[in-house]
Design a protein around this motif. Sequence first.
Motif, short mmCIF file in Angstrom:
data_model
loop_
_atom_site.label_atom_id
_atom_site.label_comp_id
_atom_site.label_asym_id
_atom_site.label_seq_id
_atom_site.Cartn_x
_atom_site.Cartn_y
_atom_site.Cartn_z
N ARG A 1 1.62 -22.71 -12.97
CA ARG A 1 1.48 -21.31 -12.59
C ARG A 1 2.21 -21.10 -11.28
N THR A 2 2.87 -19.97 -11.18
CA THR A 2 3.54 -19.62 -9.95
C THR A 2 2.52 -19.06 -8.96
N ASP A 3 2.92 -18.96 -7.71
CA ASP A 3 2.05 -18.34 -6.71
C ASP A 3 1.70 -16.91 -7.10
N ASP A 4 2.69 -16.18 -7.64
CA ASP A 4 2.41 -14.79 -8.04
C ASP A 4 1.38 -14.73 -9.15
N GLU A 5 1.46 -15.64 -10.11
CA GLU A 5 0.47 -15.67 -11.19
C GLU A 5 -0.91 -16.02 -10.65
N LEU A 6 -0.97 -16.98 -9.74
CA LEU A 6 -2.25 -17.35 -9.14
C LEU A 6 -2.83 -16.20 -8.33
N ALA A 7 -1.98 -15.47 -7.63
CA ALA A 7 -2.43 -14.36 -6.80
C ALA A 7 -3.00 -13.21 -7.64
N ARG A 8 -2.61 -13.14 -8.89
CA ARG A 8 -3.09 -12.06 -9.78
C ARG A 8 -4.41 -12.41 -10.47
N LEU A 9 -4.91 -13.62 -10.29
CA LEU A 9 -6.18 -13.99 -10.91
C LEU A 9 -7.32 -13.15 -10.37
N ASP A 10 -8.30 -12.93 -11.19
CA ASP A 10 -9.50 -12.20 -10.78
C ASP A 10 -10.48 -13.21 -10.17
N ILE A 11 -10.35 -13.41 -8.88
CA ILE A 11 -11.16 -14.42 -8.19
C ILE A 11 -12.64 -14.06 -8.25
N ALA A 12 -12.96 -12.78 -8.10
CA ALA A 12 -14.36 -12.37 -8.16
C ALA A 12 -14.97 -12.72 -9.51
N LEU A 13 -14.23 -12.55 -10.57
CA LEU A 13 -14.71 -12.89 -11.90
C LEU A 13 -14.93 -14.41 -12.03
N LEU A 14 -13.99 -15.18 -11.51
CA LEU A 14 -14.15 -16.64 -11.53
C LEU A 14 -15.39 -17.06 -10.76
N LEU A 15 -15.66 -16.40 -9.65
CA LEU A 15 -16.87 -16.70 -8.87
C LEU A 15 -18.13 -16.33 -9.64
N ARG A 16 -18.14 -15.17 -10.27
CA ARG A 16 -19.31 -14.73 -11.02
C ARG A 16 -19.69 -15.73 -12.11
N TYR A 17 -18.67 -16.23 -12.80
CA TYR A 17 -18.95 -17.13 -13.92
C TYR A 17 -18.96 -18.60 -13.53
N ALA B 1 -6.83 -22.26 -5.84
CA ALA B 1 -5.39 -22.08 -5.60
C ALA B 1 -5.04 -20.60 -5.44
N GLY B 2 -5.58 -19.75 -6.31
CA GLY B 2 -5.30 -18.32 -6.23
C GLY B 2 -5.82 -17.70 -4.95
N ALA B 3 -7.03 -18.06 -4.57
CA ALA B 3 -7.61 -17.54 -3.32
C ALA B 3 -6.79 -17.99 -2.12
N ALA B 4 -6.36 -19.25 -2.15
CA ALA B 4 -5.55 -19.77 -1.04
C ALA B 4 -4.22 -19.04 -0.94
N VAL B 5 -3.60 -18.76 -2.07
CA VAL B 5 -2.33 -18.02 -2.05
C VAL B 5 -2.54 -16.64 -1.43
N LEU B 6 -3.57 -15.94 -1.88
CA LEU B 6 -3.83 -14.59 -1.36
C LEU B 6 -4.09 -14.59 0.14
N LEU B 7 -5.00 -15.46 0.57
CA LEU B 7 -5.35 -15.48 1.99
C LEU B 7 -4.20 -16.00 2.85
N ASP B 8 -3.45 -16.96 2.35
CA ASP B 8 -2.30 -17.46 3.08
C ASP B 8 -1.25 -16.37 3.26
N ARG B 9 -1.02 -15.60 2.23
CA ARG B 9 -0.06 -14.48 2.32
C ARG B 9 -0.48 -13.44 3.33
N LEU B 10 -1.79 -13.36 3.59
CA LEU B 10 -2.30 -12.41 4.59
C LEU B 10 -2.35 -13.02 5.99
#
Length: 138
Positions: free
Chosen positions: A14-30, A49-58
């Motif tokens: 998965r690319t960083d962009d694909e990881l950044a598009r994941l629904d992290i809240a949904l992954l946490l809920r389940y 990985a997706g959360a790290a990409v998002l927060l790192d980009r910020l």
Amino acid sequence: MNPVSNPAPQPPDRTDDELARLDIALLLRYGLTAPPGPRRTALFGDGVAGAAVLLDRLGTQPRSVAFLADTVRAGGLAYAADLAEPLPRAEATAVIRDWLAAGTELAAGVAADDTAARWLRAVATVIELRQLTRAARG
């Protein structure tokens, strides 16, 4: 070892962009309350990985996320969700609030709080690795 004899599937690339598009809240809920298995693996794999990409980009510093992990471990998800600024930057706070809220909605107690704290610590570690790798590349 012969790679053909290893029946374990390879993780999808998965690319960083694909990881950044994941629904992290949904992954946490389940994933927070799931027993060991695919949901927990998704949370601690692609979710981290997706959360790290998002927060790192910020521009989030890993120590900020690690501190939040310690806060969640000490006070729980609900306590952390009520903080005025769970992370130093407004953009990162907006993102993390959704994730904390997703965990808080579960009302799953100490076990979910501990899992969330471990997950946040993993996110902090991946952010740090991303930053160290960039710095090493110059």
